[in-house]
Design an enzyme around this catalytic site. Structure first.
Site, PDB file in Angstrom:
ATOM      1  N   GLU A 379     -52.973 -40.766 -40.298  1.00 32.64           N
ATOM      2  CA  GLU A 379     -52.629 -41.619 -41.445  1.00 32.64           C
ATOM      3  C   GLU A 379     -52.473 -43.106 -41.096  1.00 32.64           C
ATOM      4  OE1 GLU A 379     -50.287 -38.467 -44.233  1.00 32.64           O
ATOM      5  OE2 GLU A 379     -49.123 -39.277 -42.581  1.00 32.64           O
TER       6      GLU A 379
HETATM    7  C1  ACM Z   1     -49.325 -35.321 -40.683  1.00 32.87           C
HETATM    8  O1  ACM Z   1     -48.847 -34.467 -41.457  1.00 32.87           O
HETATM    9  N1  ACM Z   1     -49.316 -36.589 -41.010  1.00 32.87           N
HETATM   10  C2  ACM Z   1     -49.892 -34.930 -39.403  1.00 32.87           C
END
Ligand code: ACM
EC number: 3.2.1.52
Length: 583
Positions: A379
């Site tokens: 992310e």
């Molecule tokens: C995640 O759940 N950002 C690995």
């Protein structure tokens, strides 16, 4: 003489399902479900008493001062102390010769009547089922017309298998085993109603639970208690998420501000993202290096490797808040944020970033012996963090990088190299494969990921992950729809149980790249361990069985009965959760 004239009853799933939970034999209640169970229809019960002797074969012992194998080795010593502590029984222990049955026979005259638990290595188990395989085999020896003694043979493929073997034994004993407040002297330590054999081994070598302590810090005792719960479920990897936007939780001596600033936040958003509601309280905490060493040793004794995660280049607001002068990021937070939505990423164009991370990893690898270190990579939010930044644009031009995911691949490969030079391997979330799985404007990478990088698959389509396995990347599968144990994740118990970590379309040889599976807690809305347990349970039980038990041995109805029994153990361990979720 070994009594052997009793008919064996091998229990099929269907036969077991016909039995009410209370009528299940102790062996049939074990979680994860063992590979093979065979119970004699009738025969004497096996009951441990203070004089039951633990015998350890020489090949599980260490040398004494006289050069002979006189002391139980560390795994056997742990097994002895575990059984003594759980039962409160004396359980005298000794080391005996390799041909243990013959040795016992010879010395029978000199032994008082005693039941025995004998730990010994059986190389055939190693050849057939790998290093964690074990077998429990019972027999009765007639001492004289009135007296019989039992022998519980605990055969193990390698010392590693002692832990799963004793966890099976522990689950077969009364739940008082797990209750430090129980009156152990008043407990009848019945192991089984009748002689039996259990042969058992795992489906996957990697059986992981992830604990996020970056969002909330729980402390040493809580982590040890979680490690105990993992060991009981035969999980062997604790993936410890120690840094994120919400906090930095590990002392790094060269960078003290990581903890003096990065481990503290003034307030915390509660209930859900964007709720606008706050706890109104500061939150802080970190592990000193001594505490980390203590926890790593505690886990190792229980057969658990800790894989630390330092999450970079995204999810790094706590790191960036601690060292703004290092210009670690293009967007600079002034303190650890109180909300869990932050779009802060390190600056991959800044050499100082690699220098600092390399220094941090120097300290991390002295604390964690695991061959693999998790460096996140999830992310990054390319649009918000890197897109349009002059430094990034100039860097892309200079290096001939076409997309922001090329930039991330560059960063990942630099980090992977840094770790390789330190003798470790990098693991990262599957974003490091360089596909824009969140629609964040990263594009698709044209770079090639360093070949020994381990992929932790949690999100997005399977195809890129399958391709990575085909190229030889090791994979740990934790698809979020099945394995996330958080407030807002959907899987109910049945869905978690249905998870199959195998990836489709791979040859048997390629399938070996799937090392195993992981399940995760993300603790944004989980301020204490009572709430943590409510999210973990009962899903973690289903996922632990999925990691250990062969697919064809899994059966949901049978599992439900065993989970109901398992709640007695959780009660004894004072682990509270919502029992209505068992359905
Ligand atoms: C995640 O759940 N950002 C690995």
């Amino acid at each position: 003489m070994i009594t052997s004239s009793i008919t064996r009853l091998t229990l099929s799933a269907a036969a077991a399902a016909c039995l009410a939970p209370s009528s299940l034999h102790a062996q049939e209640q074990v979680i994860p479900r063992p590979a093979e169970i065979s119970i004699e229809k009738e025969g004497k019960a096996l009951i441990l008493d203070p004089q039951t002797e633990i015998v350890v074969s020489e090949d599980l012992a260490t040398s004494g001062t006289n050069g002979k194998q006189t002391e139980p080795g560390k795994e056997a010593a742990y097994a002895i102390s575990y059984l003594r502590q759980g039962t409160g029984l004396k359980l005298p222990a000794s080391v005996n010769g390799l041909n243990i049955q013959a040795a016992l026979k010879k010395s029978e005259a000199t032994y008082a009547f005693r039941d025995r638990i004998i730990f010994s290595v059986d190389k055939r188990l190693l050849q057939q089922h790998g290093p964690e395989a074990y077998a429990l085999q019972t027999s009765f020896v007639k001492i004289n017309p009135d007296k019989e003694q039992f022998i519980l043979n605990v055969k193990i493929a390698s010392p590693k298998a002692i832990i799963p073997a004793i966890q099976t034994i522990a689950q077969m004993l009364p739940p008082a085993f797990f209750d430090p407040k129980a009156d152990k002297a008043k407990t009848e330590w019945k192991l089984a109603d009748a002689p039996f054999t259990v042969t058992d081994y795992p489906r996957y070598a990697w059986r992981s639970f992830m604990l996020d302590e970056a969002r909330y810090f729980y402390g040493v005792d809580a982590v040890k208690k979680i490690i105990d719960q993992m060991a009981l479920l035969k999980m062997n990897v604790l993936h410890w998420h120690l840094s994120d936007d919400g906090g930095w939780r590990i002392e790094i001596k060269k960078y003290p501000k990581l903890t003096s600033i990065g481990s503290k936040r003034r307030d915390t958003e509660i209930e859900k993202w964007g709720s606008g509601k706050y706890s109104g309280k500061p939150h802080e905490g970190y592990y000193t290096q001594d505490q980390i060493r203590d926890i790593v040793a505690y886990a190792a004794e229980r057969g658990i490797t800790i894989i630390p995660e330092i999450d970079v280049p995204g999810h790094s607001a706590a790191l960036c808040a601690s060292y703004p002068e290092l210009k670690l990021t293009l967007k600079q937070p002034s303190e650890v944020p109180a909300t869990f939505t932050q779009n802060i990423a390190l600056d991959p164009t800044n050499e100082k970033v690699y220098e600092v991370l390399s220094d941090i990893l120097d300290e991390i690898i002295t604390l964690f012996p695991s061959p693999i270190i998790h460096l996140g990579g999830d992310e990054v939010r390319h649009k918000d963090c890197w897109q349009g930044e002059p430094a990034i644009e100039a860097f892309m031009k200079k290096k001939g990088l076409k997309s922001l995911n090329d930039v991330q691949t560059y960063f990942t490969n630099r980090m992977s190299q840094i770790l390789s030079r330190k003798g470790r391997r990098m693991m990262g979330w599957n974003e490091i494969l360089g596909h824009d799985i969140h629609g964040d404007g990263g594009g698709t990478t044209t770079g090639t990921l360093a070949p020994n990088t381990v992929i932790n698959y949690w999100y997005g389509k399977r195809e890129p992950v399958i391709e990575a396995a085909k190229k030889g990347h090791d994979i740990v599968n934790s698809e979020w729809q099945y394995t996330y144990m958080t407030k807002f994740s959907k899987p109910d118990l049945r869905k978690s149980y249905s998870f199959d970590p195998a990836l489709p379309g791979l040859t048997p040889e390629q399938q070996k790249r799937v090392l195993g599976m992981a399940c995760h807690t993300w603790t944004e809305w989980i301020p204490d361990t009572d709430e943590l347990y409510r999210q973990m349970y009962p899903r973690i039980i289903a996922l632990a069985e999925t990691a250990w038990t062969a697919k064809e041995r899994k059966n949901y109805d049978d599992f439900l009965k065993r989970v109901r029994n398992y709640t007695r153990i959780l009660d004894a361990m004072d682990v509270k959760f919502d029992h209505s979720k068992i359905k």
